[in-house]
Design a protein around this motif. Structure first.
Motif, PDB file in Angstrom:
ATOM      1  N   VAL A 311     -20.225  13.348 -84.990  1.00 13.05           N
ATOM      2  CA  VAL A 311     -20.414  12.378 -83.911  1.00 13.05           C
ATOM      3  C   VAL A 311     -20.379  10.959 -84.464  1.00 13.05           C
ATOM      4  N   GLU A 312     -19.854  10.057 -83.642  1.00  9.65           N
ATOM      5  CA  GLU A 312     -19.696   8.654 -84.031  1.00  9.65           C
ATOM      6  C   GLU A 312     -21.019   7.902 -83.976  1.00  9.65           C
ATOM      7  N   ILE A 313     -21.741   8.078 -82.864  1.00  5.14           N
ATOM      8  CA  ILE A 313     -23.011   7.371 -82.651  1.00  5.14           C
ATOM      9  C   ILE A 313     -24.104   8.397 -82.423  1.00  5.14           C
ATOM     10  N   ARG A 314     -25.190   8.283 -83.192  1.00  5.18           N
ATOM     11  CA  ARG A 314     -26.310   9.224 -83.109  1.00  5.18           C
ATOM     12  C   ARG A 314     -27.556   8.483 -82.635  1.00  5.18           C
ATOM     13  N   LEU A 315     -28.004   8.795 -81.421  1.00  8.11           N
ATOM     14  CA  LEU A 315     -29.203   8.182 -80.869  1.00  8.11           C
ATOM     15  C   LEU A 315     -30.303   9.229 -80.814  1.00  8.11           C
ATOM     16  N   SER A 316     -31.242   9.130 -81.758  1.00  8.00           N
ATOM     17  CA  SER A 316     -32.310  10.128 -81.854  1.00  8.00           C
ATOM     18  C   SER A 316     -33.518   9.683 -81.039  1.00  8.00           C
ATOM     19  N   GLY A 317     -33.952  10.559 -80.137  1.00  7.43           N
ATOM     20  CA  GLY A 317     -35.122  10.245 -79.328  1.00  7.43           C
ATOM     21  C   GLY A 317     -35.139  11.057 -78.050  1.00  7.43           C
ATOM     22  N   ASP A 318     -36.191  10.912 -77.280  1.00  6.37           N
ATOM     23  CA  ASP A 318     -36.313  11.570 -75.991  1.00  6.37           C
ATOM     24  C   ASP A 318     -35.214  11.066 -75.060  1.00  6.37           C
ATOM     25  N   ALA A 319     -34.485  11.983 -74.458  1.00  6.36           N
ATOM     26  CA  ALA A 319     -33.320  11.604 -73.648  1.00  6.36           C
ATOM     27  C   ALA A 319     -33.691  10.629 -72.536  1.00  6.36           C
ATOM     28  N   LYS A 320     -34.804  10.861 -71.893  1.00  7.58           N
ATOM     29  CA  LYS A 320     -35.218   9.988 -70.792  1.00  7.58           C
ATOM     30  C   LYS A 320     -35.470   8.564 -71.287  1.00  7.58           C
ATOM     31  N   ALA A 321     -36.221   8.449 -72.380  1.00  5.83           N
ATOM     32  CA  ALA A 321     -36.563   7.135 -72.917  1.00  5.83           C
ATOM     33  C   ALA A 321     -35.320   6.411 -73.439  1.00  5.83           C
ATOM     34  N   VAL A 322     -34.440   7.133 -74.125  1.00  4.03           N
ATOM     35  CA  VAL A 322     -33.229   6.512 -74.668  1.00  4.03           C
ATOM     36  C   VAL A 322     -32.331   6.008 -73.543  1.00  4.03           C
ATOM     37  N   LEU A 323     -32.141   6.828 -72.511  1.00  2.37           N
ATOM     38  CA  LEU A 323     -31.300   6.404 -71.391  1.00  2.37           C
ATOM     39  C   LEU A 323     -31.910   5.215 -70.659  1.00  2.37           C
ATOM     40  N   GLN A 324     -33.220   5.224 -70.483  1.00  2.00           N
ATOM     41  CA  GLN A 324     -33.874   4.087 -69.819  1.00  2.00           C
ATOM     42  C   GLN A 324     -33.644   2.787 -70.589  1.00  2.00           C
ATOM     43  N   ALA A 325     -33.631   2.880 -71.916  1.00  2.00           N
ATOM     44  CA  ALA A 325     -33.395   1.680 -72.736  1.00  2.00           C
ATOM     45  C   ALA A 325     -31.922   1.302 -72.765  1.00  2.00           C
ATOM     46  N   LEU A 326     -31.037   2.288 -72.680  1.00  2.00           N
ATOM     47  CA  LEU A 326     -29.599   2.039 -72.813  1.00  2.00           C
ATOM     48  C   LEU A 326     -28.964   1.501 -71.537  1.00  2.00           C
ATOM     49  N   LEU A 327     -29.444   1.954 -70.391  1.00  2.00           N
ATOM     50  CA  LEU A 327     -28.808   1.584 -69.126  1.00  2.00           C
ATOM     51  C   LEU A 327     -28.738   0.073 -68.892  1.00  2.00           C
ATOM     52  N   PRO A 328     -29.767  -0.720 -69.204  1.00  2.00           N
ATOM     53  CA  PRO A 328     -29.660  -2.174 -68.994  1.00  2.00           C
ATOM     54  C   PRO A 328     -28.728  -2.875 -69.984  1.00  2.00           C
ATOM     55  N   MET A 329     -28.211  -2.147 -70.960  1.00  2.00           N
ATOM     56  CA  MET A 329     -27.446  -2.782 -72.035  1.00  2.00           C
ATOM     57  C   MET A 329     -25.948  -2.845 -71.762  1.00  2.00           C
ATOM     58  N   PHE A 330     -25.490  -2.259 -70.641  1.00  2.00           N
ATOM     59  CA  PHE A 330     -24.071  -2.380 -70.289  1.00  2.00           C
ATOM     60  C   PHE A 330     -23.949  -2.538 -68.780  1.00  2.00           C
ATOM     61  N   PRO A 331     -22.878  -3.189 -68.317  1.00  2.00           N
ATOM     62  CA  PRO A 331     -22.750  -3.510 -66.887  1.00  2.00           C
ATOM     63  C   PRO A 331     -22.249  -2.332 -66.066  1.00  2.00           C
ATOM     64  N   GLN A 332     -22.212  -2.534 -64.744  1.00  3.17           N
ATOM     65  CA  GLN A 332     -21.598  -1.553 -63.865  1.00  3.17           C
ATOM     66  C   GLN A 332     -20.109  -1.459 -64.185  1.00  3.17           C
ATOM     67  N   MET A 333     -19.646  -0.232 -64.429  1.00  4.70           N
ATOM     68  CA  MET A 333     -18.251  -0.016 -64.795  1.00  4.70           C
ATOM     69  C   MET A 333     -17.475   0.568 -63.611  1.00  4.70           C
ATOM     70  N   GLU A 334     -16.151   0.436 -63.695  1.00  3.16           N
ATOM     71  CA  GLU A 334     -15.289   1.027 -62.671  1.00  3.16           C
ATOM     72  C   GLU A 334     -14.081   1.650 -63.349  1.00  3.16           C
ATOM     73  N   HIS A 335     -13.873   2.937 -63.093  1.00  2.00           N
ATOM     74  CA  HIS A 335     -12.757   3.670 -63.687  1.00  2.00           C
ATOM     75  C   HIS A 335     -12.037   4.438 -62.577  1.00  2.00           C
ATOM     76  N   LYS A 336     -11.440   3.677 -61.667  1.00  2.00           N
ATOM     77  CA  LYS A 336     -10.859   4.260 -60.464  1.00  2.00           C
ATOM     78  C   LYS A 336      -9.754   5.279 -60.779  1.00  2.00           C
ATOM     79  N   THR A 337      -8.831   4.903 -61.664  1.00  2.00           N
ATOM     80  CA  THR A 337      -7.705   5.792 -61.973  1.00  2.00           C
ATOM     81  C   THR A 337      -8.187   7.092 -62.615  1.00  2.00           C
TER      82      THR A 337
END
Length: 560
Positions: A311-337
């Motif tokens: 794996v390229e990126i390894r984020l060790s921790g509780d999935a809930k806590a890691v996602l809560q911290a990660l979500l504010p770090m990138f904007p709303q994306m759009e991948h229509k195609t």
């Protein structure tokens, strides 16, 4: 207050908010069962037909409720009968505490009657285990066992207690339950790199595993999918972790995953793996798995990083806590195609099950009707085999902890005991065990437990008179030599169920499906449904051994 060791066990169970235990009495646990009699107004005990059933019931109780399951067995064969259930919980990271009795301390190591070294036996299949030789250590050992079962990556813990320790007296001092530890978040550098990958991806794919359920991270997973504008595939252990009626859901990935999932893994430019260990049943040929794209893995157990896939990126921790911290770090994306491509594949490659049998009944028909009649709100447990995969494919799981199955160990005989535990933990929900006739014969005796306590489970048996999954492999790779997989037992299932005190019903034709399911769901006690299906129905798609997960077989013309 001065209490016996057995009474201290009861008080410690109450400290841990335990309200139900599953077990079977015997000589080495007589003191414990005497205390259970005294505490029966506060601790409910379910007497199973077999200790293995008790372990599976405690497991099902834990998986469906999020609490810690507890089972009790006597020494010797009672303790060893728990082993398969403990191993099942260990492989699927289920918090469970198994309490076993042993012979008096002066008889240990002498090959005494019903003596066995259960701590030695279970060392490889528990997070930790204990033999308590001093009553002074008993309370703190129990507290520590519950903490370890729930700390980090969850799992089973065993406490072995000699009989004279349960009879000795000691001063019991109540203590508050120790809080679950708070795991640190990954380093900021790794979080920043993960956010950059998410921002730059054009064709992201989210793959979610059982860790999503264990960390209660389903809301965060949904938010991630929406914010990243990505499709979601779930492992067998994560069924219900993402709403399967959501347009983003593309089905399971792996050996029996959907064609859409295989096309998505082939076409994505980033794989985001949350709470999954990349089992061989998912990756299939590991050397060919997602080699064209970076993988971002979130997992509480660092040992899972680069164990099966790089794996390229390894984020060790509780999935809930890691996602809560990660979500504010990138904007709303759009991948229509990308999402349009996903939608096109889903429309082109739906799961459809065909049969040439006279009655025309397929598991897809039954499970889809069951999903409709229960509004996709039931809890399904399963045994292991074809029926297990069909349940995952054709019932629309919308919530976490709706699908309870032995994924890692693949334990035939698991589901019936697990359904009892799940129903006890969730008395207001409908619980259905999906079984095959091979698995059913392994632990059919637990129907007597359901009847004894009037536990309103439904045992839905897909009866094809064969070991279907093994037979399917024999078709493909052993030239149709069906060695010992054609069962054709003489069991009269309806009579057997009724002999146990369970209402019996039969689905023998398509017209039976809806009325029988409606009648079963309306019953106030346990029900057995004998659903007769064609023995040559297969689980499809299927990735043969050694092949890439990106190239599943969609049909089997084995006779040709």
């Amino acid at each position: 207050m001065l209490l016996t060791g057995a009474q201290i066990i009861m008080e410690c169970l109450l400290e841990q908010k335990v309200d139900t235990v599953f077990g079977y009495p015997g000589g080495a646990v007589l003191n414990i069962y005497d205390a259970l009699y005294e505490y029966s107004d506060r601790i409910n005990h379910i007497l199973t037909a077999h200790e293995q059933g008790a372990a599976h019931a405690a497991d099902g109780y834990a998986r469906s409720s999020g609490k810690t399951g507890v089972c009790i067995a006597t020494s010797g064969p009672g303790a060893t009968n728990l082993v398969t259930g403990i191993a099942t919980a260990y492989m699927d990271s289920v918090p469970m505490v198994a309490i076993t009795g042993n012979v008096n301390r002066d008889l240990l190591g002498l090959d005494s009657f019903q003596e066995v070294d259960i701590t030695g036996i279970t060392m490889p299949i528990t997070k930790h285990n204990y033999i308590v030789k001093r009553v002074e250590d008993l309370a703190d050992t129990i507290r520590e066992a519950f903490f370890i079962a729930n700390e980090g990556r969850k799992g089973p813990v065993l406490i072995d207690i000699p009989k004279d320790v349960t009879g000795a007296k000691f001063e019991y001092i109540p203590k508050e339950t120790k809080a679950k530890d708070s795991r640190p978040l990954p380093p900021k550098e790794w979080m920043d790199r993960a956010a950059e990958l998410l921002k730059n991806s054009k064709r992201p794919l989210i793959y979610a595993g059982g860790g999503v359920l264990l960390s209660n991270a389903a809301p965060e997973l949904k938010k991630l999918a929406e914010q990243l504008d990505a499709p979601v595939s779930c492992s067998l252990m994560c069924q219900g972790g993402f709403d399967q009626t959501d347009e983003r859901y593309i089905g399971m990935m792996g050996m029996h995953g959907t064609k859409t999932a295989s096309l998505a893994i082939a076409g994505c430019d980033l794989l985001v793996a949350v709470g999954t260990r990349f089992s061989d049943r998912v990756t299939c040929n590991t050397s060919l798995f997602a080699t064209h794209c970076p993988i971002l893995q979130i997992d509480i157990d660092p040992a899972e990083f680069n164990k099966n896939v790089d794996v390229e990126i390894r984020l060790s921790g509780d999935a809930k806590a890691v996602l809560q911290a990660l979500l504010p770090m990138f904007p709303q994306m759009e991948h229509k195609t990308w999402m349009e491509s996903i939608g096109g594949w889903k429309a082109e490659f739906p799961l459809i099950q065909h049969t040439d049998s006279e009655n025309g009944v397929t598991p897809q028909m039954v499970l889809e009707k069951l999903s409709e009649l229960t509004q996709s709100e039931a809890i399904l447990t399963t045994e292991v085999g074809q029926h297990q995969m069909w349940a995952a494919q054709f019932y629309d799981f919308k919530h976490p902890r709706q699908f309870i199955t032995s994924g890692g160990l693949g334990t035939m005989g698991f589901g019936l005991g697990a359904s009892i535990g799940a129903q006890v933990a969730n008395p207001d929900k409908q619980v259905i065990n999906i079984a095959g006739d091979g698995s059913f014969h392994m632990n059919a005796n637990e129907l007597s437990t359901a009847a004894k306590y009037n536990i309103p489970i439904i045992e839905l048996l897909f009866n094809n008179e064969v070991l279907g999954m093994v037979r399917q492999w024999q078709k493909l790779f052993y030239d149709g030599r069906f060695s010992q997989t054609t069962l054709e037992k003489k069991t009269d299932y309806e009579k057997l169920a009724e002999a146990y005190g369970v209402t019996a019903m039969t689905i023998a034709a398509k017209d039976d499906i809806e009325p029988v399911l409606r009648a079963a769901l309306a019953e106030q006690g346990p029900v057995f449904i004998n659903c007769i299906i064609d023995r040559d129905l297969n689980v499809l798609p299927m990735v043969p051994a050694g092949a890439s997960v990106e190239e599943p077989m969609l049909e089997i013309d084995w006779k040709a």
